[in-house]
Design a protein around this motif. Structure first.
Motif, PDB file in Angstrom:
ATOM      1  N   LEU A 149      36.733  -2.791  25.156  1.00 41.47           N
ATOM      2  CA  LEU A 149      37.664  -1.566  25.671  1.00 41.47           C
ATOM      3  C   LEU A 149      36.709  -1.755  27.160  1.00 41.47           C
ATOM      4  O   LEU A 149      35.406  -1.397  26.868  1.00 41.47           O
ATOM      5  N   PRO A 150      36.837  -1.106  28.149  1.00 39.97           N
ATOM      6  CA  PRO A 150      36.410  -0.592  29.116  1.00 39.97           C
ATOM      7  C   PRO A 150      35.923   0.086  29.090  1.00 39.97           C
ATOM      8  O   PRO A 150      34.529   0.286  29.620  1.00 39.97           O
ATOM      9  N   GLU A 151      35.821   1.171  28.840  1.00 45.88           N
ATOM     10  CA  GLU A 151      35.112   2.743  28.289  1.00 45.88           C
ATOM     11  C   GLU A 151      33.785   2.292  27.701  1.00 45.88           C
ATOM     12  O   GLU A 151      33.011   2.821  27.640  1.00 45.88           O
ATOM     13  N   LEU A 152      33.603   1.345  26.382  1.00 45.80           N
ATOM     14  CA  LEU A 152      32.413   1.352  26.072  1.00 45.80           C
ATOM     15  C   LEU A 152      31.480   0.255  26.923  1.00 45.80           C
ATOM     16  O   LEU A 152      30.783   0.590  26.571  1.00 45.80           O
ATOM     17  N   ARG A 153      32.558  -0.902  27.955  1.00 42.41           N
ATOM     18  CA  ARG A 153      31.439  -1.482  28.943  1.00 42.41           C
ATOM     19  C   ARG A 153      30.952  -0.158  29.526  1.00 42.41           C
ATOM     20  O   ARG A 153      29.968  -0.640  30.320  1.00 42.41           O
ATOM     21  N   GLN A 154      31.551   0.648  30.087  1.00 47.28           N
ATOM     22  CA  GLN A 154      30.743   0.724  31.166  1.00 47.28           C
ATOM     23  C   GLN A 154      29.645   1.863  30.196  1.00 47.28           C
ATOM     24  O   GLN A 154      28.381   2.630  31.198  1.00 47.28           O
ATOM     25  N   GLN A 155      29.816   2.362  29.337  1.00 48.46           N
ATOM     26  CA  GLN A 155      28.908   3.303  27.773  1.00 48.46           C
ATOM     27  C   GLN A 155      27.938   2.438  28.537  1.00 48.46           C
ATOM     28  O   GLN A 155      26.235   2.797  28.719  1.00 48.46           O
ATOM     29  N   TRP A 158      25.562   1.716  31.120  1.00 44.73           N
ATOM     30  CA  TRP A 158      24.720   2.983  31.696  1.00 44.73           C
ATOM     31  C   TRP A 158      23.853   3.298  30.946  1.00 44.73           C
ATOM     32  O   TRP A 158      22.773   3.873  31.052  1.00 44.73           O
ATOM     33  N   ARG A 159      24.028   2.447  29.760  1.00 44.88           N
ATOM     34  CA  ARG A 159      22.361   2.585  28.812  1.00 44.88           C
ATOM     35  C   ARG A 159      21.346   1.118  29.190  1.00 44.88           C
ATOM     36  O   ARG A 159      20.414   1.220  29.242  1.00 44.88           O
ATOM     37  N   LEU A 160      22.358   0.463  29.463  1.00 44.00           N
ATOM     38  CA  LEU A 160      21.560  -0.947  29.958  1.00 44.00           C
ATOM     39  C   LEU A 160      20.629  -0.847  31.377  1.00 44.00           C
ATOM     40  O   LEU A 160      19.601  -0.633  31.233  1.00 44.00           O
ATOM     41  N   ALA A 161      21.436   0.423  32.457  1.00 46.58           N
ATOM     42  CA  ALA A 161      20.490   0.842  33.564  1.00 46.58           C
ATOM     43  C   ALA A 161      19.287   1.313  32.749  1.00 46.58           C
ATOM     44  O   ALA A 161      18.508   1.380  34.006  1.00 46.58           O
ATOM     45  N   GLU A 170      31.905  -5.277  34.278  1.00 48.79           N
ATOM     46  CA  GLU A 170      32.690  -6.524  35.052  1.00 48.79           C
ATOM     47  C   GLU A 170      32.027  -7.689  34.486  1.00 48.79           C
ATOM     48  O   GLU A 170      32.122  -8.791  34.257  1.00 48.79           O
ATOM     49  N   GLN A 171      30.586  -7.725  34.761  1.00 43.68           N
ATOM     50  CA  GLN A 171      30.100  -8.736  33.902  1.00 43.68           C
ATOM     51  C   GLN A 171      29.401  -8.292  32.264  1.00 43.68           C
ATOM     52  O   GLN A 171      28.306  -9.110  31.701  1.00 43.68           O
ATOM     53  N   ILE A 172      29.621  -6.987  31.792  1.00 41.88           N
ATOM     54  CA  ILE A 172      29.559  -7.475  30.162  1.00 41.88           C
ATOM     55  C   ILE A 172      30.690  -7.505  29.166  1.00 41.88           C
ATOM     56  O   ILE A 172      31.796  -7.122  29.653  1.00 41.88           O
ATOM     57  N   VAL A 173      30.640  -8.783  28.417  1.00 34.93           N
ATOM     58  CA  VAL A 173      31.399  -8.984  27.665  1.00 34.93           C
ATOM     59  C   VAL A 173      30.797  -8.893  25.948  1.00 34.93           C
ATOM     60  O   VAL A 173      30.193  -8.950  25.432  1.00 34.93           O
ATOM     61  N   LEU A 174      32.297  -8.014  25.427  1.00 35.38           N
ATOM     62  CA  LEU A 174      31.510  -7.439  24.092  1.00 35.38           C
ATOM     63  C   LEU A 174      32.148  -8.522  22.784  1.00 35.38           C
ATOM     64  O   LEU A 174      33.193  -9.531  23.728  1.00 35.38           O
ATOM     65  N   ILE A 346      40.372  -1.340  18.481  1.00 38.43           N
ATOM     66  CA  ILE A 346      39.810  -0.555  16.832  1.00 38.43           C
ATOM     67  C   ILE A 346      38.217  -0.041  16.860  1.00 38.43           C
ATOM     68  O   ILE A 346      38.276   1.060  16.540  1.00 38.43           O
ATOM     69  N   LEU A 347      37.636  -1.288  16.426  1.00 34.96           N
ATOM     70  CA  LEU A 347      36.069  -1.831  16.255  1.00 34.96           C
ATOM     71  C   LEU A 347      35.757  -0.917  18.238  1.00 34.96           C
ATOM     72  O   LEU A 347      34.826   0.164  17.628  1.00 34.96           O
ATOM     73  N   ASP A 348      36.015  -1.220  18.921  1.00 40.26           N
ATOM     74  CA  ASP A 348      35.934  -0.468  20.669  1.00 40.26           C
ATOM     75  C   ASP A 348      35.331   0.582  20.089  1.00 40.26           C
ATOM     76  O   ASP A 348      34.471   1.102  20.547  1.00 40.26           O
ATOM     77  N   ALA A 349      36.437   0.880  20.334  1.00 38.98           N
ATOM     78  CA  ALA A 349      37.462   2.220  20.473  1.00 38.98           C
ATOM     79  C   ALA A 349      36.084   3.433  19.302  1.00 38.98           C
ATOM     80  O   ALA A 349      35.630   4.528  19.461  1.00 38.98           O
ATOM     81  N   CYS A 350      35.772   2.520  17.893  1.00 40.51           N
ATOM     82  CA  CYS A 350      34.561   3.083  16.609  1.00 40.51           C
ATOM     83  C   CYS A 350      33.925   3.628  17.380  1.00 40.51           C
ATOM     84  O   CYS A 350      33.004   4.737  17.105  1.00 40.51           O
ATOM     85  N   VAL A 351      32.758   2.059  17.733  1.00 41.87           N
ATOM     86  CA  VAL A 351      31.501   2.322  17.693  1.00 41.87           C
ATOM     87  C   VAL A 351      31.440   3.002  19.021  1.00 41.87           C
ATOM     88  O   VAL A 351      30.575   3.740  19.558  1.00 41.87           O
ATOM     89  N   LEU A 352      32.173   3.478  20.436  1.00 40.20           N
ATOM     90  CA  LEU A 352      32.258   4.059  21.474  1.00 40.20           C
ATOM     91  C   LEU A 352      31.971   5.611  20.906  1.00 40.20           C
ATOM     92  O   LEU A 352      31.414   6.526  21.664  1.00 40.20           O
TER      93      LEU A 352
END
Length: 461
Positions: A149-155, A158-161, A170-174, A346-352
């Motif tokens: 999920l792009p929104e979770l990868r964007q989150q 930020w958290r990794l920063a 774009e360098q993060i793979v769930l 579904i799981l990606d959205a749940c974690v987000l």
């Protein structure tokens, strides 16, 4: 020649695996017979080299064939002409440990790798599921993004920063938990016969995965400050590894964390000897304050960084992530898709939703405090019984303790299981499965008077 049927429901990889097994069982491929090269067999069968490589990897993992560096693949002696010997002991040990933990009769999992249910973010899970139930039908039925999920990868970006890690979305793979992240890292970097370095002691599941892949494993002793740099330098010089897999913060099983000075030395050695570092960091959220990471110092050049939500949110979510250079993250996405198309949106959205919950920060603060207090109590109780601590962490799940003289680790483990107590003996965490008097204790489960009463009785017997 192997007869393949592209129209059959059985995947081509599995057809190759079964075809070669049949030839080995019938003696057509004799003991130590050399198999065609990956590209040679791919040309003969008119399939991709990736299909043949995956088939060979499965046969290596099952023990039918073995790889010899710079020579190729050969039929293993134990499987020639139908011989069916069990897998090598360290893999069996890892699976045995897993089976012990799955036994519901073992109601006190003192050596486990997970938190008790009431320590996890159950309210956050329920709230996220309620939100998800109101989502548009499209979100509940479509395939997800290949990288997650792009929104979770964007989150996550930020958290990794906040930890000093520059990782564009774009360098993060769930991934399907940190375990799939490790599997992807292995497949990115390691070929059968390659030498890899690991923490010793280290993560038992990683050891089994590397051995299944045909890697040659060398252990780097762990110290209170992280990996032993002198030993790492010597092993890197002698064996020319392709990768070093290390657990940096609140290490499993010792509870130690790699210092900034040690991290710098690891990266200098990685550059000097030209190997990658896989930084497995599933316990980062349990740190009271952020500590330097290899990924933050390296900038994801030689480091592949892995994280997970299982330890703090819920193991049932099975969601982790991999961050790497653009080339490696793109390749990881391809491998992920080859194994299972996309992940679960579904799981990606749940974690987000859980990470965005206003109560998430408070949950982490309470969890860190509870673990810190449990660390002190468990360490004190073990010390009173004559157990020697390798290190007293300030937080995290684990303590690594040496049993008093006179106790047989194997017998203690078996006797504990009969009493409904799951212990984690040290040999499960060592690359060669060598004997050890150490045990891993999970402080959340081990903060229990029943455990110490039972240990005292064993020592008095």
């Amino acid at each position: 020649m192997l007869p393949l049927d592209p129209a059959a429901p059985t995947p081509l990889t599995e057809q190759i695996v079964q075809g070669l097994i049949a030839k080995i069982e019938r003696g057509i491929l004799a003991e130590n017979a050399r198999l065609p090269s990956v590209r040679g067999l791919a040309r003969t069968l008119a399939v991709s080299p990736f299909t043949v490589a995956e088939a060979y990897n499965r046969l290596v993992a099952a023990g039918w064939i073995h790889a010899e560096r710079a020579r190729g693949y050969f039929v293993s002696a134990r499987h020639a002409a139908g011989a069916r010997a069990p897998a090598r002991a360290p893999v069996d040990d890892a699976w045995l440990l897993s089976r012990v933990y799955e036994d519901q009769a073992l109601d006190l999992p003192a050596g486990s790798g997970w938190l008790p249910p009431d320590w996890l973010f159950e309210d956050g899970v329920r709230s996220a599921l309620r939100q998800l139930a109101k989502a548009p039908g499209e979100q509940l039925t479509r395939y997800g993004h290949p990288q997650g999920l792009p929104e979770l990868r964007q989150q996550l970006q930020w958290r990794l920063a906040l930890r000093g890690i520059e990782a564009p979305a774009e360098q993060i793979v769930l991934t399907h938990g940190a375990s799939q992240g490790l599997d992807l890292a292995i497949r990115l970097l390691v070929k059968p016969g390659h030498t890899v370095l690991v923490d010793a002691p280290g993560y038992s599941t990683l050891l089994a995965a590397l051995q299944s892949h045909g890697a040659l494993i060398r252990g780097v002793p762990r110290t209170a400050n992280g990996p032993d740099i002198a030993a790492l330098a010597e092993l890197a010089s002698r064996h020319r590894p392709v990768a070093f897999f290390t657990n940096s913060a609140l290490h499993n099983p010792t509870g130690t964390s790699t210092t900034a000075q040690t991290a710098h030395q690891i990266l200098k050695l990685a550059e000097r000897h030209d190997f990658h570092v896989v930084e497995d960091d599933p316990f980062a959220d349990l740190l009271a304050s952020p500590s330097p990471t290899l990924a933050s110092l390296d900038g994801l050049d030689r480091v592949i960084y892995l994280g997970s939500f299982s330890k703090t949110l819920s193991p049932a979510l099975r969601l982790g992530y991999l961050a790497a250079s653009p080339a490696l993250s793109a390749r990881a996405t391809q491998l992920r898709m080859a194994a299972g198309l996309t992940g679960s949106e579904i799981l990606d959205a749940c974690v987000l939703a859980m990470l965005s919950d206003g109560h998430h920060r408070a949950h982490l603060e309470r969890l860190r405090e509870r673990l810190s207090e449990a660390q002190q109590r468990v360490g004190k109780r073990l010390g009173e019984l004559g157990w020697s601590l390798f290190h007293q962490p300030g937080g995290g799940l684990f303590l690594w303790a040496e049993a008093p003289a006179g106790l047989d680790p194997a017998k203690l483990t078996r006797t504990a299981a009969a009493a409904g107590i799951a212990l984690a003996p040290g040999r499960f965490y060592l690359p060669d499965g060598e004997d050890s008097r150490h045990f891993r204790f999970n402080v959340a489960w081990s903060d229990n008077s029943r455990l110490y009463g039972w240990l005292a009785a064993q020592q008095a017997a």
